[in-house]
Design a protein around this motif. Sequence first.
Motif, PDB file in Angstrom:
ATOM      1  N   UNK A  21      37.823  31.419  43.764  1.00  0.00           N
ATOM      2  CA  UNK A  21      39.039  30.810  43.238  1.00  0.00           C
ATOM      3  C   UNK A  21      39.865  30.180  44.338  1.00  0.00           C
ATOM      4  N   UNK A  22      39.928  30.842  45.475  1.00  0.00           N
ATOM      5  CA  UNK A  22      40.650  30.286  46.614  1.00  0.00           C
ATOM      6  C   UNK A  22      40.031  29.013  47.137  1.00  0.00           C
ATOM      7  N   UNK A  23      38.715  28.847  46.899  1.00  0.00           N
ATOM      8  CA  UNK A  23      38.004  27.653  47.358  1.00  0.00           C
ATOM      9  C   UNK A  23      38.070  26.507  46.355  1.00  0.00           C
ATOM     10  N   UNK A  24      38.612  26.780  45.158  1.00  0.00           N
ATOM     11  CA  UNK A  24      38.785  25.691  44.197  1.00  0.00           C
ATOM     12  C   UNK A  24      38.110  25.856  42.859  1.00  0.00           C
ATOM     13  N   UNK A  25      37.312  26.919  42.679  1.00  0.00           N
ATOM     14  CA  UNK A  25      36.716  27.159  41.360  1.00  0.00           C
ATOM     15  C   UNK A  25      37.819  27.545  40.380  1.00  0.00           C
ATOM     16  N   UNK A  26      37.805  26.961  39.199  1.00  0.00           N
ATOM     17  CA  UNK A  26      38.885  27.215  38.241  1.00  0.00           C
ATOM     18  C   UNK A  26      38.397  27.843  36.938  1.00  0.00           C
ATOM     19  N   UNK A  27      37.108  28.134  36.862  1.00  0.00           N
ATOM     20  CA  UNK A  27      36.528  28.811  35.702  1.00  0.00           C
ATOM     21  C   UNK A  27      35.472  29.765  36.246  1.00  0.00           C
ATOM     22  N   UNK A  28      35.705  31.073  36.119  1.00  0.00           N
ATOM     23  CA  UNK A  28      34.805  32.072  36.702  1.00  0.00           C
ATOM     24  C   UNK A  28      34.588  33.193  35.697  1.00  0.00           C
ATOM     25  N   UNK A  29      33.327  33.593  35.556  1.00  0.00           N
ATOM     26  CA  UNK A  29      33.003  34.704  34.676  1.00  0.00           C
ATOM     27  C   UNK A  29      32.783  35.976  35.483  1.00  0.00           C
ATOM     28  N   UNK A  30      33.393  37.054  35.025  1.00  0.00           N
ATOM     29  CA  UNK A  30      33.140  38.377  35.594  1.00  0.00           C
ATOM     30  C   UNK A  30      32.117  39.075  34.709  1.00  0.00           C
ATOM     31  N   UNK A  31      30.932  39.323  35.269  1.00  0.00           N
ATOM     32  CA  UNK A  31      29.863  39.991  34.540  1.00  0.00           C
ATOM     33  C   UNK A  31      29.480  41.253  35.311  1.00  0.00           C
ATOM     34  N   UNK A  32      29.995  42.377  34.861  1.00  0.00           N
ATOM     35  CA  UNK A  32      29.763  43.661  35.530  1.00  0.00           C
ATOM     36  C   UNK A  32      28.808  44.490  34.687  1.00  0.00           C
ATOM     37  N   UNK A  33      27.687  44.877  35.273  1.00  0.00           N
ATOM     38  CA  UNK A  33      26.681  45.628  34.529  1.00  0.00           C
ATOM     39  C   UNK A  33      26.472  47.047  35.060  1.00  0.00           C
ATOM     40  N   UNK A  34      27.090  47.387  36.186  1.00  0.00           N
ATOM     41  CA  UNK A  34      26.784  48.658  36.837  1.00  0.00           C
ATOM     42  C   UNK A  34      27.985  49.590  36.981  1.00  0.00           C
ATOM     43  N   UNK A  35      29.065  49.299  36.267  1.00  0.00           N
ATOM     44  CA  UNK A  35      30.249  50.161  36.313  1.00  0.00           C
ATOM     45  C   UNK A  35      30.649  50.551  34.899  1.00  0.00           C
ATOM     46  N   UNK A  36      31.369  51.639  34.789  1.00  0.00           N
ATOM     47  CA  UNK A  36      31.925  52.038  33.507  1.00  0.00           C
ATOM     48  C   UNK A  36      33.201  52.823  33.734  1.00  0.00           C
ATOM     49  N   UNK A  37      33.894  53.112  32.660  1.00  0.00           N
ATOM     50  CA  UNK A  37      35.087  53.947  32.737  1.00  0.00           C
ATOM     51  C   UNK A  37      36.156  53.370  33.637  1.00  0.00           C
ATOM     52  N   UNK A  38      36.751  54.245  34.457  1.00  0.00           N
ATOM     53  CA  UNK A  38      37.875  53.847  35.308  1.00  0.00           C
ATOM     54  C   UNK A  38      37.475  52.773  36.317  1.00  0.00           C
TER      55      UNK A  38
END
Length: 202
Positions: A21-38
């Motif tokens: 985002x700091x480099x200029x990307x304005x659309x980013x997907x967060x895809x987390x597959x290895x975490x859960x809970x807190x």
Amino acid sequence: MSLASRIYPVVDRADWIDRLGGAGARLIQLRVKDLQGAALLAEIRAAKAHAARHGVTLVLNDYWRLALDEGIDFIHLGQEDLDTADVAAIRAGGIRLGVSTHSTDELDRALSVAPDYVALGPVWPTKLKKMPWAPQGVERLAEWKRLVGPVPLVAIGGITLARAASCIAAGADCVSAVSDFTGQPDPEAQVRAWLAATGDMT
């Protein structure tokens, strides 16, 4: 209808949203597959904070209930996610929705929920995960664009900097990748190169 950018990095940690985002990307997907809970919740909250700081449209993969709870206003769902997602609740919560497609049947299903974008993939072979679908090729992008009309079309799967412009030329409104951003020695420079290659003026 339009998306925030012609480039669409997919990342697995919030820190990438800060960097890209700091480099200029304005659309980013967060895809987390290895975490859960807190741990998962903390990652989503950090991603939201980074996105807000850089003016990034954050898309959360899969976790539509957490999107509702945490005020994330864009989610991405695969076809299997549509089996269990409460689309009415998602829409009532004001959340925008992107949907993956790989076949005309899946496209029909995606369009039935009035998505804010449709993703087609894999355009080229990808090593990131096993895909039951053969590579679609750029020709299929042109076909999909005719079928989706004004709905934004995202190309994903095996896309590199060298291939990005051909996807836009074939009809994609936006081009997505994972490793061609996060796997580079200088991811920030890669973002800038993708922005230039796709004619993105964001």
